[in-house]
Design an enzyme around this catalytic site. Structure first.
Site, PDB file in Angstrom:
ATOM      1  N   TYR A   1       3.629   5.606  11.722  1.00  0.00           N
ATOM      2  CA  TYR A   1       3.934   4.217  12.073  1.00  0.00           C
ATOM      3  C   TYR A   1       4.855   3.492  11.105  1.00  0.00           C
ATOM      4  O   TYR A   1       5.171   2.340  11.304  1.00  0.00           O
ATOM      5  CB  TYR A   1       2.639   3.417  12.267  1.00  0.00           C
TER       6      TYR A   1
ATOM      7  N   HIS B   1      -3.698   4.552   4.544  1.00  0.00           N
ATOM      8  CA  HIS B   1      -4.790   3.568   4.582  1.00  0.00           C
ATOM      9  C   HIS B   1      -6.042   4.155   3.935  1.00  0.00           C
ATOM     10  O   HIS B   1      -6.647   3.562   3.060  1.00  0.00           O
ATOM     11  CB  HIS B   1      -5.079   3.157   6.032  1.00  0.00           C
TER      12      HIS B   1
ATOM     13  N   ARG C   1       0.866  -1.180   0.000  1.00  0.00           N
ATOM     14  CA  ARG C   1       0.000   0.000   0.000  1.00  0.00           C
ATOM     15  C   ARG C   1       0.894   1.218   0.000  1.00  0.00           C
ATOM     16  O   ARG C   1       1.469   1.574   1.019  1.00  0.00           O
ATOM     17  CB  ARG C   1      -0.879  -0.029   1.266  1.00  0.00           C
TER      18      ARG C   1
HETATM   19  C1  LIG Z   1     -15.027  -6.202  11.162  1.00  0.00           C
HETATM   20  C2  LIG Z   1     -14.223  -4.954  11.102  1.00  0.00           C
HETATM   21  N1  LIG Z   1     -13.325  -4.666  12.079  1.00  0.00           N
HETATM   22  C3  LIG Z   1     -12.570  -3.546  12.009  1.00  0.00           C
HETATM   23  C4  LIG Z   1     -12.722  -2.685  10.962  1.00  0.00           C
HETATM   24  C5  LIG Z   1     -11.867  -1.412  10.882  1.00  0.00           C
HETATM   25  N2  LIG Z   1     -10.925  -1.568   9.781  1.00  0.00           N
HETATM   26  C6  LIG Z   1     -11.153  -0.961   8.589  1.00  0.00           C
HETATM   27  S1  LIG Z   1      -9.947  -1.305   7.491  1.00  0.00           S
HETATM   28  C7  LIG Z   1      -9.093  -2.252   8.584  1.00  0.00           C
HETATM   29  C8  LIG Z   1      -7.803  -2.890   8.212  1.00  0.00           C
HETATM   30  C9  LIG Z   1      -7.946  -3.878   7.104  1.00  0.00           C
HETATM   31  O1  LIG Z   1      -6.699  -4.282   6.669  1.00  0.00           O
HETATM   32  P1  LIG Z   1      -6.523  -5.253   5.448  1.00  0.00           P
HETATM   33  O2  LIG Z   1      -7.478  -6.389   5.543  1.00  0.00           O
HETATM   34  O3  LIG Z   1      -5.082  -5.570   5.366  1.00  0.00           O
HETATM   35  O4  LIG Z   1      -6.992  -4.399   4.179  1.00  0.00           O
HETATM   36  P2  LIG Z   1      -6.340  -3.060   3.573  1.00  0.00           P
HETATM   37  O5  LIG Z   1      -7.061  -1.905   4.205  1.00  0.00           O
HETATM   38  O6  LIG Z   1      -4.903  -3.061   3.874  1.00  0.00           O
HETATM   39  O7  LIG Z   1      -6.635  -3.108   2.103  1.00  0.00           O
HETATM   40  C10 LIG Z   1      -9.755  -2.289   9.806  1.00  0.00           C
HETATM   41  C11 LIG Z   1      -9.274  -3.011  11.005  1.00  0.00           C
HETATM   42  C12 LIG Z   1     -13.672  -3.009   9.965  1.00  0.00           C
HETATM   43  N3  LIG Z   1     -13.870  -2.214   8.899  1.00  0.00           N
HETATM   44  N4  LIG Z   1     -14.398  -4.149  10.052  1.00  0.00           N
END
Ligand SMILES: Cc1ncc(C[n+]2csc(CCOP(=O)(O)OP(=O)(O)O)c2C)c(N)n1
Ligand SMILES: [Mg+2]
Length: 363
Positions: free
Chosen positions: A270, A261, A257
């Site tokens: 971080y 985010h 990425r």
């Molecule tokens: C069930 C749930 N828990 C927490 C969140 C908050 N949240 C949004 S994005 C994220 C991180 C996701 O990381 P990843 O799966 O690696 O996807 P990326 O954003 O890196 O594409 C979190 C914890 C959420 N959207 N849904």
């Protein structure tokens, strides 16, 4: 090989190349892989290049629109273009995709008007496109839930997207069990972009993610997620396996990425700049450009034309976004469920009374 040996503690910059399927090096050199022969014409490669450039531009524009206050939020795909275009172009018309919130490149491959991607982030609709028409479900912010939807759709589904962070969700692991045991025709496409917001991969797993599939009883494969050729070839094969009754595959697209985010995040808090710099050298677009130039497969006119096209699309996106009509406030309750739902009716009535209270005050 453990993840620790792939990458050191969070913030360290030494990024060893893990074992992965690669067909195009960061320098734009074509390499062969015995399991993934891929025959692309010069025109095919130019088309992929165009896709990559255009989706990066759409993304850039959406980030800018957020900065200008036109969108509430945006999750950038910067750096993940090859993973999305390669896998997206492997799809056939009848496949159904279950995306997260960052799959703008896949949406492009599914002919979703880029302007429609903005509606959700501008808060003017709940999604904006017809999933059935495009074979592309609405974005789902709840991470890991896509796996449940996709596996539940099981016999119809051949495609599913998620991130490295989502692999820690119970939903993802449960869907792996169901998909495996029922031999569901599904491809789990995990874009491991190394980060789940501020949590590094080390906090999600002790083994490379693709190896988890083995424990559930289906194959897992790691592909260079910044190599559009490899993503195309690997996804094609996994889809073919799904279609011919050979069950699920987990594809881990090893990528990065490059941006924040979302537009509300500040990655400088971080991670080190040096890590981003190291990944810049593996840019998914630059390597296709290098390949085209090296092989004399495209001239300056072609690159200019693609740039112009991307620019024009960005302009349309800008204008289209600003002129999206604001919805009637009470309408947001209308399309939450396919049929009328008592809770939605109750909330709608409460909200109507709240809105009316302003008119009372004004009197
Ligand atoms: C069930 C749930 N828990 C927490 C969140 C908050 N949240 C949004 S994005 C994220 C991180 C996701 O990381 P990843 O799966 O690696 O996807 P990326 O954003 O890196 O594409 C979190 C914890 C959420 N959207 N849904
Ligand atoms: Mg991630």
């Amino acid at each position: 090989m453990t993840i620790d040996s792939v990458r050191g503690a969070p913030g360290t910059t030494e990024l060893a190349e893990p074992e992965l399927v690669r067909l195009l090096t960061p320098e734009g050199e074509r390499v062969e892989h015995p399991d993934y022969p891929l025959d692309l014409s010069a025109e095919d490669v130019r088309d992929l290049y165009r896709d990559l450039v255009v989706v990066r531009r759409i993304d850039l524009e959406a980030v800018a629109l957020t900065r200008q206050g036109e969108l509430g939020l945006w999750a950038s795909l910067l750096g993940q273009e090859a993973a999305q275009i390669g896998s997206g172009r492997a799809l056939s018309e009848h496949d159904m995709v279950f995306p997260t919130y960052r799959e703008h490149g896949v949406a492009w491959c599914r002919d979703v008007d880029p302007l429609k991607l903005l509606g959700l982030f501008r808060g003017v609709n709940h999604g904006g496109w017809d999933p059935a028409e495009h074979g592309f479900h609405l974005y789902t912010i709840v991470i890991g839930s896509q796996q449940m939807h996709a596996t539940g759709y099981a016999m119809g589904v051949q495609r599913d997207y998620f991130g490295d962070g989502a692999t820690s969700q119970g939903d993802v692991n449960e869907s792996f069990v169901f998909a495996s045991v029922f031999n569901a025709p599904i491809v789990f496409f995990c874009q491991n972009n190394q980060w789940a917001i501020s949590e590094p991969l080390e906090k999600q797993t002790r083994i490379p993610l693709y190896k988890r599939a083995q424990g559930f009883g289906f194959p897992g494969i790691r592909v260079d997620g910044n190599d559009v050729f490899a993503c195309l070839a690997v996804t094609r094969k996994a889809l073919e396996n799904a279609r011919t009754g050979q069950g699920p595959t987990l594809i881990e697209a090893y990528t990065y990425r490059m941006g924040a985010h979302t537009t509300t995040d500040d990655p400088t808090r971080y991670r080190l700049k040096a890590e981003e710099e190291a990944w810049k050298l593996k840019d998914p677009i630059e390597r296709v450009k290098a390949y085209l130039v090296r092989g004399d497969l495209a001239d300056a006119g072609f690159f200019e034309k693609v740039e112009d096209e991307a620019k024009q699309l960005a302009k349309e996106l800008r204008e289209g976004c600003r002129s999206m009509p604001d919805p009637e406030p009470l309408s947001m309750f209308d399309e939450v469920y396919a049929e009328r739902h008592p809770l939605m009716t109750e909330e709608q009535e409460q909200f109507a009374a709240y809105l009316a209270s302003f008119e009372e005050e004004a009197k």
